[in-house]
Design an enzyme around this catalytic site. Structure first.
Site, short mmCIF file in Angstrom:
data_model
loop_
_atom_site.label_atom_id
_atom_site.label_comp_id
_atom_site.label_asym_id
_atom_site.label_seq_id
_atom_site.Cartn_x
_atom_site.Cartn_y
_atom_site.Cartn_z
N GLU A 301 0.82 -1.21 0.00
CA GLU A 301 0.00 0.00 0.00
C GLU A 301 0.86 1.27 0.00
O GLU A 301 1.72 1.46 0.86
CB GLU A 301 -0.93 0.00 1.21
CG GLU A 301 -1.72 1.27 1.41
CD GLU A 301 -2.69 1.55 0.29
OE1 GLU A 301 -2.73 2.72 -0.15
OE2 GLU A 301 -3.40 0.62 -0.15
N THR A 341 -5.72 2.41 -5.31
CA THR A 341 -5.64 1.00 -4.91
C THR A 341 -6.50 0.12 -5.78
O THR A 341 -6.05 -0.92 -6.30
CB THR A 341 -6.03 0.85 -3.43
OG1 THR A 341 -5.13 1.60 -2.62
CG2 THR A 341 -6.00 -0.61 -3.02
#
Length: 680
Positions: A301, A341
């Site tokens: 991430e 994402t």
């Protein structure tokens, strides 16, 4: 000029003036508190002032739009603002609600730009589909109570000014009747000035077809940070929302088909059918192994390249990941096609850049099931693991619809409790998935996709962290190394720590030696000018797409430094080539072990999303960028001290080559999202 004594005209002028002053003050606040000062510093004072002038005209347009219903209420013959208390009260309620909503948009815009470096647009509505998670993330990341109190206080103060203006103008004694001719002349003049304010320009006006000031006028300099300074968030949301989404431009696709077919090495190019299909044969340099290796994808991430010690970060926040990269293939110039994402999950699974205009492709139910190269791993158990809900952005629909017989593990499957809005901690995710993989390794090979989330607001550091010690360096020191604050710096360090622990678990569980680990950042966070990174990465927007990426399998491959440009969509085809698999595909991913047919390898990027995207093609040395329709194309030297300079005239052949690729690959990505659907 007796018409100036009209109480209603005075109130309308007062309202427009007050709203304009409010929006101008908020623009000044944006310039001081949120704007990218490093990027603005490279522009002349004249450019900055011209951009602010454009922004102020947008502000005036919004002020006029808000007051239009009030003008209607003022023009009623018998129940107008002067004669009717009910109309006055209803107008006051409208102005209060309008102020409340508009200021809310500004609050969200400041936060949106501070975090992502982009002004608020219609793409924000994609978060409404996950309102619960979005709300919890905001609550855990920001001082929501104080921000809300400030928003309400500013609203109350401004509404009180509007009410005071109403009393001063509408309640004042009428001096004398206004004669019809001056009254008509006054109305015509005020209306003309209002229309001119709505138009937003006095230059280049065609009386037969007047072109109003548009959002694109703010981007005249080519500098995204300057353009952001010239936008108004409310009008920009409207501009980006009103464009009807189209799947792809068929005529443009046909125009660039030959270029794209050569780029992809299509088996039987056919401009009539627009076939992208090709069969990839087993690579001559496939791994000489007797037992099928496992494959583990780890999505890191928000881990951009600038967060890594290997790329020069002075705080050395990723020693574990850097050590893994030194033992494997390190991709020095790997880009995700577009930041986000959900968009990275899409690209890594499908092999297609997420070129959706209005929202992430995972949210489109008509294209959520895609053919994936992952399914070429026949005989492999397939596992997808995420610490929180896979329902975020409808990623579960993509995972379940595109990966054959996949076992999806998400929130509700884990023994560990949730740590924040994103579910269990990354460490607990690694612990529990290691137990699953250890058991599976006894039965046969596996493909696992592990999606981390800890390096994301609210940057939670759990109590159970297996020896991790948070740094207490000042925020200023962290910011000098490209982090927003010390909390983000520690979140990166914790992610690195947890990956190191997972590798230790894999060794202890016995599957490490026979596993190919593919680790990649899903995007980068916003950075400032950093001395250890080329200025191009911030000034041209590539800091969002340039990520830390590697293939780690020291028992199976030799260390290698890959300097050529590469894309996230290339990782799965490259692993398939390493495994000696033959597979068919109609997507954009390519095995990086083969030489690029186009010569100097180039990959597509989307530098700005939404209804008006900015696209590009990037190589190891250059970036060509343009609007999605091909306009305002320019070429930039990524190693230059002044990367904003257009060098297309110095490299005409390379500029022409990359321009065709940027335009063709972007339109092909839009086409592929629909062409690659399972069952089509």
């Amino acid at each position: 000029m007796s018409w100036l004594h009209s109480r209603r005209i005075r109130f309308l002028c007062a309202g427009v003036t007050l709203f304009f002053i409010l929006f101008a003050a908020l623009r000044l606040g944006f310039l001081i508190a949120s704007a990218d000062h490093a990027a603005l510093a490279g522009e002349s004072t004249g450019v900055i002032l011209q951009t602010i002038s454009i922004g102020l005209r947008f502000d005036l347009r919004l002020a006029l739009l808000i007051m239009l219903p009030v003008a209607f209420a003022a023009s009623l013959p018998r129940v107008n603002l002067v004669r009717s208390r009910f109309t006055r009260a209803l107008t006051g309620l409208y102005l209060a609600l309008a102020t409340l909503l508009v200021l809310l948009v500004y609050v969200l815009d400041f936060g949106h730009y501070s975090y992502l470096g982009q002004r608020l647009s219609a793409t924000v509505f994609r978060f409404a589909g996950n309102a619960d998670i979005s709300t919890r993330m905001l609550w855990e990341s920001y001082p929501v109570v104080w921000i809300s109190l400030g928003w309400l206080a500013l609203t109350a103060a401004f509404v009180s000014l509007l009410f005071r203006a109403a009393r001063v103008t509408l309640d004042r004694p009428r001096r004398q009747p206004i004669r019809p001719l001056p009254a008509i002349a006054g109305i015509v003049l005020v209306s003309a000035l209002g229309l001119l304010g709505m138009l937003g320009r006095v230059d280049n006006i065609n009386p037969e077809n007047p072109v109003p000031l548009r959002w694109s006028d703010a981007f005249f300099s080519g500098n995204a940070a300057v353009g952001a300074l010239g936008l108004n968030p409310v009008t920009f949301i409207y501009d980006t929302h009103r464009i009807p989404p189209e799947k792809y431009d068929l005529a443009e696709l046909r125009r660039h088909y030959d270029t794209v077919a050569h780029y992809l090495s299509v088996d039987s190019p056919d401009p009539a059918t627009l076939s992208m299909q090709r069969t990839v044969k087993p690579h001559v340099h496939r791994l000489p192994v007797a037992q099928a290796p496992n494959v583990v994808f780890i999505m890191l991430e928000s881990l951009g390249a600038s967060r890594s010690g290997l790329f020069g970060n002075p705080l050395d926040p990723t020693p574990e990941l850097d050590a893994l990269a030194r033992e494997g293939w390190l991709f020095r110039n790997l880009h995700v096609p577009v930041t986000g994402t959900a968009k990275t999950v899409w690209a890594s699974i499908t092999g297609i850049p997420d070129a959706a205009r209005s929202e992430s492709a995972t949210r489109n139910p008509f294209i959520s099931s895609q053919h994936s190269v992952i399914n070429a791993l026949r005989g492999y158990e397939k596992i997808y693991a995420v610490g929180g809900s896979a329902g975020w952005a409808n990623m579960n629909a993509l995972v379940l619809g595109s990966i054959d017989k996949v076992r999806l593990y998400e929130e509700g499957h884990w023994r560990a409790p949730n740590d924040d809005v994103w579910g269990i901690s990354d460490l607990n995710l690694f612990r529990e998935i290691d137990a699953i993989l250890r058991e599976q390794a006894r039965k046969g090979p596996f493909f696992a996709y592990i999606q981390t989330a800890g390096n994301h607001r609210p940057f939670t550091i759990p109590e159970d962290n297996d020896g991790f010690i948070a740094s207490s360096i000042p925020d200023a020191e962290a910011q000098q190394a490209g982090f927003q604050n010390t909390a983000q710096f520690n979140a990166v360090r914790l992610l690195d720590h947890n990956v190191g622990r997972f590798i230790e678990m894999a060794r202890a569980s016995g599957y490490y030696d026979n596993t190919i680990f593919v680790l990649f950042g899903d995007h980068n966070g916003r950075i400032s000018t950093l001395p250890f990174m080329p200025p191009a990465f911030e000034l041209l927007g590539l800091e969002s797409t340039h990520v830390h990426a590697m293939i780690h399998a020291p028992k199976l491959i030799q260390p290698r430094l890959v300097d050529e440009a590469a894309s996230l969509v290339d990782l799965m085809p490259t692993v398939a080539g390493m495994l000696g698999l033959e597979f068919g595909t109609a997507t954009m991913g390519r095995d990086l072990q083969y030489p690029a047919p186009e010569g100097e390898r180039a990959v597509p990027v989307i530098l700005r999303e939404g209804a008006f995207p900015v696209i590009g093609a990037v190589t190891r040395k250059h970036l060509v960028r343009m609007n999605a329709d091909g306009s305002k194309a320019s070429m930039h030297d990524l190693a230059a001290e002044a990367p904003l300079k257009d060098v297309s005239a110095s490299h005409p052949e390379e500029f022409a080559r990359l321009s065709k690729l940027a335009r063709g690959l972007h339109e092909s990505a839009r086409f592929m999202m629909y062409d690659n659907v399972v069952g089509k």
